[in-house]
Design a protein around this motif. Structure first.
Motif, PDB file in Angstrom:
ATOM      1  N   SER A   1     -35.978  34.583 -24.549  1.00  0.00           N
ATOM      2  CA  SER A   1     -34.557  34.535 -24.883  1.00  0.00           C
ATOM      3  C   SER A   1     -33.758  34.563 -23.597  1.00  0.00           C
ATOM      4  O   SER A   1     -34.176  35.152 -22.588  1.00  0.00           O
ATOM      5  CB  SER A   1     -34.168  35.718 -25.770  1.00  0.00           C
ATOM      6  N   ALA A   2     -32.622  33.909 -23.584  1.00  0.00           N
ATOM      7  CA  ALA A   2     -31.767  33.840 -22.394  1.00  0.00           C
ATOM      8  C   ALA A   2     -30.324  33.996 -22.811  1.00  0.00           C
ATOM      9  O   ALA A   2     -29.907  33.511 -23.878  1.00  0.00           O
ATOM     10  CB  ALA A   2     -31.978  32.514 -21.661  1.00  0.00           C
ATOM     11  N   ASP A   3     -29.544  34.686 -21.978  1.00  0.00           N
ATOM     12  CA  ASP A   3     -28.125  34.909 -22.240  1.00  0.00           C
ATOM     13  C   ASP A   3     -27.345  34.647 -20.958  1.00  0.00           C
ATOM     14  O   ASP A   3     -27.792  34.995 -19.849  1.00  0.00           O
ATOM     15  CB  ASP A   3     -27.860  36.351 -22.695  1.00  0.00           C
ATOM     16  N   GLY A   4     -26.203  34.044 -21.112  1.00  0.00           N
ATOM     17  CA  GLY A   4     -25.296  33.837 -19.993  1.00  0.00           C
ATOM     18  C   GLY A   4     -24.089  34.749 -20.128  1.00  0.00           C
ATOM     19  O   GLY A   4     -23.701  35.130 -21.235  1.00  0.00           O
ATOM     20  N   SER A   5     -23.486  35.111 -19.002  1.00  0.00           N
ATOM     21  CA  SER A   5     -22.323  35.985 -19.025  1.00  0.00           C
ATOM     22  C   SER A   5     -21.360  35.574 -17.932  1.00  0.00           C
ATOM     23  O   SER A   5     -21.749  34.997 -16.908  1.00  0.00           O
ATOM     24  CB  SER A   5     -22.736  37.451 -18.856  1.00  0.00           C
ATOM     25  N   ALA A   6     -20.100  35.865 -18.166  1.00  0.00           N
ATOM     26  CA  ALA A   6     -19.057  35.582 -17.157  1.00  0.00           C
ATOM     27  C   ALA A   6     -17.929  36.584 -17.354  1.00  0.00           C
ATOM     28  O   ALA A   6     -17.656  37.009 -18.481  1.00  0.00           O
ATOM     29  CB  ALA A   6     -18.554  34.150 -17.292  1.00  0.00           C
ATOM     30  N   SER A   7     -17.282  36.947 -16.268  1.00  0.00           N
ATOM     31  CA  SER A   7     -16.169  37.884 -16.357  1.00  0.00           C
ATOM     32  C   SER A   7     -15.173  37.599 -15.249  1.00  0.00           C
ATOM     33  O   SER A   7     -15.521  37.063 -14.184  1.00  0.00           O
ATOM     34  CB  SER A   7     -16.667  39.330 -16.256  1.00  0.00           C
ATOM     35  N   ALA A   8     -13.936  37.955 -15.507  1.00  0.00           N
ATOM     36  CA  ALA A   8     -12.868  37.838 -14.512  1.00  0.00           C
ATOM     37  C   ALA A   8     -12.011  39.094 -14.616  1.00  0.00           C
ATOM     38  O   ALA A   8     -11.531  39.423 -15.712  1.00  0.00           O
ATOM     39  CB  ALA A   8     -12.038  36.585 -14.748  1.00  0.00           C
ATOM     40  N   THR A   9     -11.829  39.796 -13.533  1.00  0.00           N
ATOM     41  CA  THR A   9     -11.072  41.053 -13.537  1.00  0.00           C
ATOM     42  C   THR A   9     -10.043  41.056 -12.420  1.00  0.00           C
ATOM     43  O   THR A   9     -10.225  40.428 -11.365  1.00  0.00           O
ATOM     44  CB  THR A   9     -12.011  42.257 -13.366  1.00  0.00           C
ATOM     45  N   ARG A  10      -8.967  41.769 -12.676  1.00  0.00           N
ATOM     46  CA  ARG A  10      -7.930  41.994 -11.665  1.00  0.00           C
ATOM     47  C   ARG A  10      -8.027  43.461 -11.268  1.00  0.00           C
ATOM     48  O   ARG A  10      -7.939  44.349 -12.122  1.00  0.00           O
ATOM     49  CB  ARG A  10      -6.562  41.681 -12.256  1.00  0.00           C
ATOM     50  N   ASN A  11      -8.211  43.754  -9.999  1.00  0.00           N
ATOM     51  CA  ASN A  11      -8.498  45.105  -9.545  1.00  0.00           C
ATOM     52  C   ASN A  11      -7.456  45.565  -8.515  1.00  0.00           C
ATOM     53  O   ASN A  11      -6.847  44.751  -7.797  1.00  0.00           O
ATOM     54  CB  ASN A  11      -9.893  45.159  -8.907  1.00  0.00           C
ATOM     55  N   ARG A  12      -7.273  46.869  -8.417  1.00  0.00           N
ATOM     56  CA  ARG A  12      -6.404  47.463  -7.393  1.00  0.00           C
ATOM     57  C   ARG A  12      -7.127  48.683  -6.839  1.00  0.00           C
ATOM     58  O   ARG A  12      -7.504  49.591  -7.588  1.00  0.00           O
ATOM     59  CB  ARG A  12      -5.061  47.876  -7.994  1.00  0.00           C
ATOM     60  N   SER A  13      -7.335  48.673  -5.593  1.00  0.00           N
ATOM     61  CA  SER A  13      -8.010  49.787  -4.950  1.00  0.00           C
ATOM     62  C   SER A  13      -7.012  50.892  -4.655  1.00  0.00           C
ATOM     63  O   SER A  13      -5.808  50.649  -4.480  1.00  0.00           O
ATOM     64  CB  SER A  13      -8.675  49.320  -3.648  1.00  0.00           C
ATOM     65  N   ALA A  14      -7.471  52.111  -4.584  1.00  0.00           N
ATOM     66  CA  ALA A  14      -6.597  53.254  -4.312  1.00  0.00           C
ATOM     67  C   ALA A  14      -6.199  53.283  -2.836  1.00  0.00           C
ATOM     68  O   ALA A  14      -6.946  52.847  -1.955  1.00  0.00           O
ATOM     69  CB  ALA A  14      -7.303  54.550  -4.697  1.00  0.00           C
ATOM     70  N   ALA A  15      -4.980  53.760  -2.600  1.00  0.00           N
ATOM     71  CA  ALA A  15      -4.507  53.890  -1.209  1.00  0.00           C
ATOM     72  C   ALA A  15      -5.307  54.974  -0.508  1.00  0.00           C
ATOM     73  O   ALA A  15      -5.701  55.980  -1.107  1.00  0.00           O
ATOM     74  CB  ALA A  15      -3.028  54.229  -1.182  1.00  0.00           C
ATOM     75  N   SER A  16      -5.541  54.766   0.756  1.00  0.00           N
ATOM     76  CA  SER A  16      -6.289  55.737   1.557  1.00  0.00           C
ATOM     77  C   SER A  16      -5.497  56.082   2.804  1.00  0.00           C
ATOM     78  O   SER A  16      -4.450  55.488   3.094  1.00  0.00           O
ATOM     79  CB  SER A  16      -7.666  55.169   1.929  1.00  0.00           C
ATOM     80  N   ALA A  17      -6.032  57.041   3.578  1.00  0.00           N
ATOM     81  CA  ALA A  17      -5.328  57.474   4.797  1.00  0.00           C
ATOM     82  C   ALA A  17      -5.286  56.372   5.836  1.00  0.00           C
ATOM     83  O   ALA A  17      -4.412  56.345   6.702  1.00  0.00           O
ATOM     84  CB  ALA A  17      -6.004  58.712   5.370  1.00  0.00           C
ATOM     85  N   THR A  18      -6.211  55.433   5.725  1.00  0.00           N
ATOM     86  CA  THR A  18      -6.288  54.383   6.754  1.00  0.00           C
ATOM     87  C   THR A  18      -5.646  53.075   6.304  1.00  0.00           C
ATOM     88  O   THR A  18      -5.560  52.128   7.086  1.00  0.00           O
ATOM     89  CB  THR A  18      -7.741  54.118   7.117  1.00  0.00           C
ATOM     90  N   GLY A  19      -5.281  52.972   5.059  1.00  0.00           N
ATOM     91  CA  GLY A  19      -4.726  51.711   4.616  1.00  0.00           C
ATOM     92  C   GLY A  19      -4.008  51.817   3.282  1.00  0.00           C
ATOM     93  O   GLY A  19      -4.160  52.802   2.557  1.00  0.00           O
TER      94      GLY A  19
END
Length: 498
Positions: free
Chosen positions: A110-128
């Motif tokens: 058996s075989a399955d295909g998958s796909a995804s698209a996400t919009r991400n936001r990283s947390a602010a840090s002391a360096t950036g």
């Protein structure tokens, strides 16, 4: 150079793994017993074979047409098309065929295909500062459970037998349906004939009442004679509502058998028709024929085969299982990067599962499957004996009913002559009223019994054809999905018998 050598070594390792797994599959075995058709000792001839039977092969195809009744032929065709039990059996055949395809599919990867698209936001840090970005991912997963000990192939085998059993169930349903339609139709025509006889007899008896009153006025009869003649006429008339109720019930049953509301055939059956008379004698063949013609016997044999295959399914659960799994995935920050500048990950390898401790549950499951197999074997033997009994009983009943019918016909002729003579003598004053009363009562009873005997002959003929297993051919869709043998798929080198 080291990179190329490592790559070549990796390819050789993969090839070696494939060869090893293929060897494991081809050297696998199918556990559990292989099915063999059961055997049973049968008599060479029917014990009750006589005037109504012969050793010629039975003529079972469309046997009801030999009753020469076009209305009956049409009702049977309509019942086959509209009966709800038949529709349910056809649905079970579709279910069994789909189940077979489902089990066949389990043999392959058996075989399955998958796909995804996400919009991400990283947390602010002391360096950036916080960063917002998109991520796209696509992947492909495959798995294959190797049927090393034949459990899946036994499941395919069981499903194939289950598909056969579903078709035999439809044939058994058709056999019962056609017999029920024919029996109820014959009974309905018989009730019509008995109602007509009761009305004719009541009319004649009312004429006797009038004659007796005339003789009473002339002083040649007594009031007792008038009372007795009136009572006999009323008693005959009292039979009519009972016969009409039985007739209505037979028609209602016919309507339901054809898939209609109970009163649908009332107008169609209203016009009287003769009781269908079969052409006798009929061939019954030899007892061994029922193994091929009786759907219930064939059904029991297929269920026995299916239960045998399920033992292998249960046994296979007690052995180790091997699966191959693999996946590949690609990830990129842009949709267009999935095919170019993306990160690619993959994995591939076998997995092994071994039942170590289950407190005897798997062994008990195999014992359950064996016990169920034995039950189906007993059920098959019982169905064969029941089939033999049905044929013998129907043959005896038909043979003896024909003898009874001939004697009843002779009886009716004599009673009719006696009643006619008694009336003539009573009118001339040469005999008593009691003799006329008894002659009329005896004639009515004999004629009613003769009608019932004709119904019984037709009913016994129907029962004999049902017992022989005729009538379902031509109504079962013989088209089947392509059958994959239980031993197809990964090739096997041996089998374990139990």
């Amino acid at each position: 150079m080291r990179i190329r050598a490592a790559s070549a070594c990796s390819r050789r390792g993969k090839a070696l793994l494939v060869v090893v797994l293929t060897a494991l599959v081809n050297s696998g075995c199918v556990v559990g017993p292989d099915y063999q058709k059961p055997d049973i000792a049968l008599p060479l001839h029917w014990a009750s074979a006589g005037k109504t039977a012969s050793s010629r092969p039975p003529e079972l195809s469309k046997w009801w047409r030999r009753l020469n009744d076009q209305t009956l032929d049409m009702l049977i065709e309509e019942a086959v098309a509209g009966n709800l039990d038949v529709a349910g059996s056809r649905a079970r055949i579709r279910e069994a065929r789909a189940s077979y395809r489902q089990n066949v599919g389990a043999l392959f990867p058996s075989a399955d295909g998958s796909a995804s698209a996400t919009r991400n936001r990283s947390a602010a840090s002391a360096t950036g500062a916080a960063e917002t970005y998109s991520q796209y991912r696509s992947g492909f997963d495959a798995s294959w459970e190797i049927d090393l000990f034949g459990g899946k192939r036994r499941a395919v085998e069981a499903a194939r037998y289950g598909m056969d059993a579903a078709e035999e169930e439809l044939r058994a349903t058709l056999l019962s349906l056609i017999g029920d339609v024919a029996s109820n139709y014959v009974e309905a025509r018989g009730y019509q004939a008995r109602i007509a006889l009761a009305r004719r007899t009541a009319t004649s008896q009312r004429e006797t009442v009038a004659l007796t009153r005339t003789r009473l006025e002339a002083g040649a009869a007594s009031a007792v004679d008038v009372a007795n003649s009136s009572g006999q006429a009323s008693n005959t008339e009292a039979n009519i509502p009972t016969l009409e109720a039985a007739y209505a019930q037979a028609v209602h049953r016919l309507s339901v058998l054809t898939g209609r509301p109970p009163a649908s055939l009332a107008d169609r059956m209203k016009k009287s028709a003769p009781i269908p008379g079969p052409k006798l004698p009929i061939p019954t063949g030899i007892p061994a024929d029922i193994l091929l013609t009786r759907p219930d016997v064939r059904l029991a044999e297929r269920q026995y085969a299916q239960a045998t295959a399920k033992i292998g399914q249960a046994e296979a659960e007690r052995y180790p299982g091997i699966s191959l799994t693999g996946n590949i995935a690609t990830t990129g920050l842009n949709l267009g990067d999935l095919g170019r500048s993306s990160s690619i990950s993959w994995s591939f390898g076998p997995s092994l599962s071994v039942p170590i401790f289950n407190a005897g549950q798997l062994a008990a499951a195999a014992d359950v499957a064996r016990a169920q197999r034995d039950q189906y074997f007993v059920a098959w033997r019982a169905s064969v004996l029941t089939a033999l009994e049905d044929v013998e009983n129907a043959t005896v009943s038909l043979s003896l009913e024909r003898v009874r019918n001939g004697r009843l016909a002779t009886s009716v002729r004599h009673y009719r002559d006696g009643a006619s003579l008694a009336r003539t003598l009573y009118q001339s004053g040469s005999t008593s009223f009691l003799e006329l009363l008894e002659a009329e009562r005896s004639l009515y009873s004999a004629e009613d019994a003769l009608i019932q005997s004709r119904v019984s002959i037709a009913t016994d003929y129907i029962a004999l054809n049902k017992a022989l297993g005729g009538g379902w051919d031509g109504y079962v869709d013989s088209t089947k999905p392509e059958i994959l043998d239980a031993n197809q798929g990964p090739r096997l080198a041996g089998s374990v018998r139990n």
